[in-house]
Design a protein around this motif. Structure first.
Motif, mmCIF file in Angstrom:
data_model
loop_
_atom_site.group_PDB
_atom_site.id
_atom_site.type_symbol
_atom_site.label_atom_id
_atom_site.label_comp_id
_atom_site.label_asym_id
_atom_site.label_seq_id
_atom_site.Cartn_x
_atom_site.Cartn_y
_atom_site.Cartn_z
ATOM 1 N N GLY A 318 -21.021 25.822 26.350
ATOM 2 C CA GLY A 318 -21.291 25.084 25.115
ATOM 3 C C GLY A 318 -22.758 24.808 24.856
ATOM 4 N N GLU A 319 -23.612 25.398 25.677
ATOM 5 C CA GLU A 319 -25.050 25.194 25.527
ATOM 6 C C GLU A 319 -25.549 25.792 24.210
ATOM 7 O OE1 GLU A 319 -28.560 26.942 27.997
ATOM 8 O OE2 GLU A 319 -27.168 25.891 29.365
ATOM 9 N N ILE A 320 -26.374 25.041 23.514
ATOM 10 C CA ILE A 320 -26.899 25.514 22.234
ATOM 11 C C ILE A 320 -28.379 25.843 22.364
ATOM 12 C CG2 ILE A 320 -27.463 24.784 19.872
ATOM 13 C CD1 ILE A 320 -24.788 23.295 19.863
ATOM 14 N N SER A 321 -28.750 27.011 21.896
ATOM 15 C CA SER A 321 -30.173 27.364 21.952
ATOM 16 C C SER A 321 -30.574 28.096 20.677
ATOM 17 C CB SER A 321 -30.457 28.235 23.174
ATOM 18 O OG SER A 321 -29.688 29.411 23.096
ATOM 19 N N SER A 322 -31.875 28.176 20.440
ATOM 20 C CA SER A 322 -32.384 28.827 19.229
ATOM 21 C C SER A 322 -33.422 29.867 19.597
ATOM 22 C CB SER A 322 -33.064 27.796 18.325
ATOM 23 O OG SER A 322 -32.110 26.938 17.786
ATOM 24 N N MET A 323 -33.516 30.908 18.768
ATOM 25 C CA MET A 323 -34.616 31.855 18.982
ATOM 26 C C MET A 323 -35.140 32.331 17.636
ATOM 27 S SD MET A 323 -32.297 34.893 20.532
ATOM 28 C CE MET A 323 -30.674 35.245 19.899
ATOM 29 N N PRO A 324 -36.463 32.500 17.554
ATOM 30 C CA PRO A 324 -37.045 32.999 16.311
ATOM 31 C C PRO A 324 -36.725 34.481 16.151
ATOM 32 C CG PRO A 324 -38.746 32.760 17.971
ATOM 33 C CD PRO A 324 -37.479 32.265 18.597
ATOM 34 N N TYR A 325 -36.726 34.963 14.915
ATOM 35 C CA TYR A 325 -36.408 36.369 14.688
ATOM 36 C C TYR A 325 -37.238 36.910 13.525
ATOM 37 C CZ TYR A 325 -33.831 34.900 10.563
ATOM 38 O OH TYR A 325 -33.501 34.367 9.348
ATOM 39 N N GLY A 326 -37.353 38.226 13.473
ATOM 40 C CA GLY A 326 -38.007 38.878 12.344
ATOM 41 C C GLY A 326 -36.999 39.394 11.346
ATOM 42 N N MET A 327 -35.886 39.897 11.869
ATOM 43 C CA MET A 327 -34.811 40.381 11.012
ATOM 44 C C MET A 327 -33.481 40.193 11.722
ATOM 45 S SD MET A 327 -34.129 44.168 9.379
ATOM 46 C CE MET A 327 -33.215 44.924 10.692
ATOM 47 N N THR A 328 -32.461 39.759 10.998
ATOM 48 C CA THR A 328 -31.129 39.628 11.576
ATOM 49 C C THR A 328 -30.136 40.455 10.778
ATOM 50 O OG1 THR A 328 -31.591 37.390 12.340
ATOM 51 C CG2 THR A 328 -29.291 38.008 12.174
ATOM 52 N N VAL A 329 -29.338 41.233 11.473
ATOM 53 C CA VAL A 329 -28.271 41.991 10.810
ATOM 54 C C VAL A 329 -26.936 41.411 11.256
ATOM 55 C CG1 VAL A 329 -27.155 44.238 10.613
ATOM 56 C CG2 VAL A 329 -29.645 44.075 10.600
ATOM 57 N N TRP A 330 -26.120 41.089 10.302
ATOM 58 C CA TRP A 330 -24.844 40.436 10.566
ATOM 59 C C TRP A 330 -23.715 41.437 10.355
ATOM 60 C CZ3 TRP A 330 -23.962 35.333 12.007
ATOM 61 C CH2 TRP A 330 -22.639 34.877 11.919
ATOM 62 N N SER A 331 -23.006 41.762 11.428
ATOM 63 C CA SER A 331 -21.877 42.690 11.245
ATOM 64 C C SER A 331 -20.738 42.295 12.157
ATOM 65 C CB SER A 331 -22.321 44.131 11.502
ATOM 66 O OG SER A 331 -22.475 44.373 12.865
ATOM 67 N N THR A 332 -20.041 41.240 11.757
ATOM 68 C CA THR A 332 -19.062 40.638 12.666
ATOM 69 C C THR A 332 -17.614 40.853 12.271
ATOM 70 O OG1 THR A 332 -19.254 38.675 11.356
ATOM 71 C CG2 THR A 332 -20.561 38.765 13.359
ATOM 72 N N GLY A 333 -17.373 41.511 11.172
ATOM 73 C CA GLY A 333 -15.973 41.674 10.793
ATOM 74 C C GLY A 333 -15.828 41.536 9.298
ATOM 75 N N ILE A 334 -14.608 41.630 8.833
ATOM 76 C CA ILE A 334 -14.438 41.692 7.388
ATOM 77 C C ILE A 334 -13.681 40.495 6.845
ATOM 78 C CG2 ILE A 334 -14.617 44.181 7.248
ATOM 79 C CD1 ILE A 334 -11.567 44.277 7.182
ATOM 80 N N GLY A 335 -14.012 40.106 5.621
ATOM 81 C CA GLY A 335 -13.362 38.999 4.941
ATOM 82 C C GLY A 335 -12.742 39.471 3.631
ATOM 83 N N THR A 336 -12.091 38.534 2.964
ATOM 84 C CA THR A 336 -11.324 38.886 1.768
ATOM 85 C C THR A 336 -12.181 38.780 0.515
ATOM 86 O OG1 THR A 336 -9.609 37.699 2.931
ATOM 87 C CG2 THR A 336 -9.072 38.500 0.733
ATOM 88 N N ARG A 337 -12.061 39.750 -0.371
ATOM 89 C CA ARG A 337 -12.783 39.671 -1.644
ATOM 90 C C ARG A 337 -12.110 38.640 -2.552
ATOM 91 N NH1 ARG A 337 -16.653 43.445 -2.309
ATOM 92 N NH2 ARG A 337 -16.442 45.362 -1.109
ATOM 93 N N PRO A 338 -12.915 37.984 -3.418
ATOM 94 C CA PRO A 338 -12.353 36.949 -4.296
ATOM 95 C C PRO A 338 -11.188 37.445 -5.150
ATOM 96 C CG PRO A 338 -14.757 36.949 -4.420
ATOM 97 C CD PRO A 338 -14.363 38.089 -3.531
ATOM 98 N N ILE A 339 -11.284 38.668 -5.671
ATOM 99 C CA ILE A 339 -10.213 39.158 -6.533
ATOM 100 C C ILE A 339 -8.896 39.263 -5.763
ATOM 101 C CG2 ILE A 339 -10.966 41.539 -6.105
ATOM 102 C CD1 ILE A 339 -9.570 42.410 -8.553
ATOM 103 N N ILE A 340 -8.974 39.606 -4.479
ATOM 104 C CA ILE A 340 -7.765 39.720 -3.664
ATOM 105 C C ILE A 340 -7.224 38.328 -3.340
ATOM 106 C CG2 ILE A 340 -6.874 40.554 -1.439
ATOM 107 C CD1 ILE A 340 -7.545 42.799 -3.355
ATOM 108 N N LYS A 341 -8.124 37.405 -3.036
ATOM 109 C CA LYS A 341 -7.713 36.011 -2.779
ATOM 110 C C LYS A 341 -6.936 35.472 -3.960
ATOM 111 C CE LYS A 341 -11.109 34.059 0.340
ATOM 112 N NZ LYS A 341 -12.509 33.646 0.330
ATOM 113 N N ASP A 342 -7.518 35.662 -5.146
ATOM 114 C CA ASP A 342 -6.925 35.181 -6.374
ATOM 115 C C ASP A 342 -5.558 35.829 -6.596
ATOM 116 O OD1 ASP A 342 -7.332 34.000 -9.218
ATOM 117 O OD2 ASP A 342 -6.844 36.117 -9.566
ATOM 118 N N PHE A 343 -5.480 37.128 -6.364
ATOM 119 C CA PHE A 343 -4.238 37.853 -6.586
ATOM 120 C C PHE A 343 -3.171 37.408 -5.585
ATOM 121 C CE2 PHE A 343 -1.831 42.014 -6.115
ATOM 122 C CZ PHE A 343 -1.123 41.850 -7.293
#
Lengths: 584, 584
Positions: A318-343
């Motif tokens: 549960g230790e929390i730490s921080s690190m500075p970055y120049g660029m971060t790429v986020w690719s953790t999985g997929i979520g639902t598009r709003p139109i599909i949620k609504d439908f």
């Protein structure tokens, strides 16, 4: 100028008929007849507006939402000219997404992996129209779609329109899942669209240019050249590998003082990267990354991203730490598009990640609406739900017991309708369905086995545990698109001669066989001309030979001869000249 | 894996030594020594930060602003390792701008015409460093440059910095000139940068996609598919031709109903398009465009552009009219960049379009500051300003009269120092300078001509009328860059052995020969594989053959083997598969 005229002809021909098989035939034909052929069908299958009006009333209209893997595969395989097809997508092209990580570093150019959807459909003998617009609301009750053009400019409020449909094919894909982590949308790059990849490429160069500024000290340079990648799935891993190669093969020569400041960190909340792959691949990848100096931090969950820092929590303590970055790429999985949620809310499927369909890809609770690809999941029917119906159907003589003979007559239909049964047998290493029945009866001769309903239930009680959701991959989407197109192509034929399994809860047979996914294997490129391949039958191959397999498979899977030629040219160019680092 | 190792080596080699001549030598060498060679000079000419510090104090520092034609040509030709060079430019690449119109329609890809500046300089044995930043202020008095990084992100206010110089080379180019026409900046596309060309390409596709929306009527479609081009110079004309080809060769197949709605209008305030070319070319271009259906409106000045309409005024009768448009491209000429404006005010050159330099490209009124390319004009010294000095210098015996013999001794220096004299003779079809002197003396025998100062003045009184500013072209800029680099390379040598003409107003000789522009010809591609070429000696060639000349010249002028290969591949690709119309 006869030479020029011939040049012009050949050039036009090549463009009109890029398919290689045709080409082989055509090159042996004389010049004159070539032109005749080229002129004979100039707007092949795309009738003009005037001629269309007469036919429109009779034709049923299929509307396809999206031009990703599922939608494009559907369109490519769709052949029945008795339908009218309208495609609506905010992107007028199909993108070969598995090569997106290569685009981020310029191994392959963005334009080499895209093909205009109009080009894909224009040579088909089906009436297919395309509109570059986004559907923002589906009204399944009135069979209407509310759409909106991307572009605002000069349209005088005419950018919204409504489309009617008889059949709807939803293949809009998914969006990035940030798990509501604060700061991700504002500060991270994603890697879902072609534009994302182009943006990442520019940002990598930006980081190197910024780090070259004379005002900075070492600490600043280290910060700017720290590349963080969140998510140890195939995309994140491939991007990390591409970036490492880009830096070490190309950038190091152009930014000679900066190599020592570069750091690539791969953050994964789970225990291992590539956890959907075989353990041997995971181990090899982790070891290779360690040798390459890519910092793999497993068991580390990102909890916040600010404009300068990324905060993580160790899953262990549960230790929390921080690190500075120049660029971060986020690719953790997929979520639902709003139109599909609504439908989903509309049709009573709220609180799901994706649209539930049956095994024929029909959205549950709607008529004539199909959903494929990442926006849908197949709700495989459980054996235990239908167990009584199966028993009754199988017990032909209504004796209240099921003999092996009776059971064997329906077993093919059961396996087709409930693929988990076959999987269960395979996993338990049973050769025959009889082994399954025997299990509940003890040591009895094969022929004399006879089960009552309770015994039958207990014999099959475990099979549903084998049900698995299909992965959200291009392969699944493409197979679903092709499957659905074949269903449409043979709709009439199968109406009179149904080819599907028995309807256990009804009479007769299902019109079509249910969709079955055929896994053809998966690649994980690891950089340095090495790739891990997991092929069907748990066959694992890692190294340079798999890289060549990867090259051949990806080249052969291209959607057109144009993109195939471009991708191969790009690889060759990279091999000879390296990757380009111009910031455009 | 020996095969792979070899592959790896060859690949690295190719990248390290892309020059073809070296390649020819290298392929005959065995594998082992290849690696040795490749490893022997990994950071060839780019010393690490540590080793540089010792040498820095002795080296004079040349700062180059800009990486366009002039700056890049300077860097490519710069060879003297006794200088330290720092390059500052907001773009980290050189762009082959004559191909920008081809990029707008995808005939050539953007990335095929750019080459990272670091790649261009890295193989030189000179200490050249690059910073991606924009210089926003020149302080010539203190020899300081104030620069700012493009990127804001994560730099903690360290994005500004100051650079000292010993020599400054200003080659920042020009910006678009809107002539303060209202609405141009907000609503028009320009065609100066690579990004402009990419934006135009997207917008063309956008227009076609918007025009395909089902809600629009014919009138809307016509509006959206009206492409207006302002400026009938080479860029505007080439873009119009490219767009016409793109529409008629490629888009017409993908958007079958839309061809009839497309209109291309070329607006030119002057009487003719391409007015810097020979009249035959102008006439051919206007006639070809008429046949192609491109609407050429000459004598029509744009006075306002709103988001929907473009207003023009007829030069003939002052009539004002408006027309709706889908996209407007503005390419009417060049204006001054703010940094140059500011610098001109500082050095007392206010209210000029460009920095005035002498014939050695030195900015007037500054020490050690040079200006090249579109941001500068050469202030050719008038003969009449120096006429007395010339007379005195030529009159060696101080007799007060100039004989032919005396004059002949200095004539080469005069012609070198004042090229207008040579031009004047050529234009008047005089074979000899003596003809000029004779003119003022009437019919006298050659040998006995002797002029006093007044007669000398009158003989040369007309020559200054021949002075012309150089055109703002890539050719001029590139020649100036190369010229200046050669001056730097031979600075010491020429210090002791000056090679320039006599100093008429001083003693001795000028150190260098003044810059002389050598016009190599100019192309105007007109579409449909036809190009007009105006070659030196008023040789005009129009048609398909010039198109092939154009292909060869543009391929050979590429800055690197990489871009050369890419451009040729792009042309081939276009020929085989047509242009891509994906909206990315």
């Amino acid at each position: 100028m006869p030479t020029y005229a011939f040049y012009n002809r050949v050039s036009r021909l090549f463009r009109d008929h890029p398919s290689f098989s045709r080409l082989l035939v055509l090159v042996s034909v004389s010049g004159g007849s070539l032109v005749a052929y080229a002129d004979a069908s100039p707007t092949n299958g795309v009738p003009s507006i005037a001629s269309k009006a007469n036919v429109d009333e009779k034709k049923k209209k299929v509307v396809v939402l999206g031009t990703g893997w599922a939608g494009t595969s559907f369109l490519k395989n769709f052949k029945d000219p008795s339908y009218e097809v309208q495609v609506i997508s905010p992107r007028n092209y199909f993108a070969f997404t598995p090569l997106l990580p290569s685009v981020t570093c310029g191994t392959v150019e963005a334009r080499s992996i895209v093909e205009p959807i109009r080009n894909i459909v224009r040579k088909k003998r089906v009436d297919i129209r395309f509109n570059e617009a986004e559907c923002y609301k589906i009204d399944a009750e009135n069979k209407k779609l509310y759409c909106r053009s991307n572009e605002n400019n000069n349209l005088n409020g005419k950018k919204e329109f409504v489309v009617d449909y008889d059949y709807l094919v939803i293949s809009v894909g998914a969006q990035v899942n940030t798990f509501n982590t604060p700061g991700v949308v504002e500060n991270c790059h994603f890697l879902k669209e072609v534009e994302d990849a182009q943006r990442i490429r520019r940002t990598v160069i930006d980081c190197f240019e910024r780090a070259s500024l004379p005002t900075l000290d070492e600490e600043d340079r280290k910060k700017i050249l720290h590349f963080a990648i969140v998510g140890g799935g195939p995309t994140g891993v491939e991007f990390a590998a591409e970036l490492h190669d880009f830096v070490n093969e190309d950038l190091v020569k152009l930014y000679p003082g900066l190599q020592d400041f570069v750091r690539i960190t791969l953050l994964e909340a789970g225990d291992h990267i590539l956890n959907m792959f075989d353990k041997r691949i995971t181990a090899f990848a982790e070891e290779k990354f360690r040798r390459d100096g890519i910092d793999v931090k497993t068991g580390s969950m990102v909890i916040k991203v600010t404009d300068k820092e990324i905060s993580t929590k160790e899953m262990k303590n549960g230790e929390i730490s921080s690190m500075p970055y120049g660029m971060t790429v986020w690719s953790t999985g997929i979520g639902t598009r709003p139109i599909i949620k609504d439908f989903m809310t509309q049709i009573g499927q709220a609180n799901r990640r994706a649209l539930a369909t049956d095994e024929w890809l029909r959205v549950e609770g709607c008529d004539n609406v199909y959903a494929l690809g990442d926006c849908a999941t197949i709700n495989q029917r459980r054996v235990m739900e239908d167990i009584s119906a199966i028993f009754i159907k199988a017990d032909k003589d209504n004796s209240g017991t099921l003999t092996v003979k009776e059971f064997k007559e329906v077993i093919d239909d059961i396996c087709e309708r409930y693929p988990q049964v076959e999987l269960y047998l395979k996993n338990k290493q049973m050769h025959d369905i009889v082994d399954l029945l025997k299990g509940s009866k003890g040591d009895v001769a094969k022929e004399s086995i006879a089960l009552d309903i309770e015994e039958f239930k207990s014999a099959l009680s475990q099979v549903d545990s084998q049900m698995k959701n299909l992965p959200a991959t291009a392969q699944v989407a493409a197979q679903q698109g092709a499957y659905l197109a074949h269903c449409f192509n043979r709709m009439e034929e199968c109406e009179s001669n149904p080819e599907g399994p028995l309807r256990f809860r009804g009479s007769g047979r299902h019109r079509f066989r249910p969709f079955r996914y055929k896994h053809l294997g998966q690649f994980a490129p690891l950089g340095g001309e090495q790739t891990a391949a997991q092929l069907p039958g748990d066959w694992v191959s890692i190294g340079h030979s798999s890289q060549w397999l990867w090259y051949s498979v990806y080249a052969s899977k291209q959607v057109s001869w144009r993109t195939r030629a471009l991708v191969v040219t790009d690889w060759t160019r990279r091999f000879v000249f390296g990757r380009d680092s111009s910031r455009i």
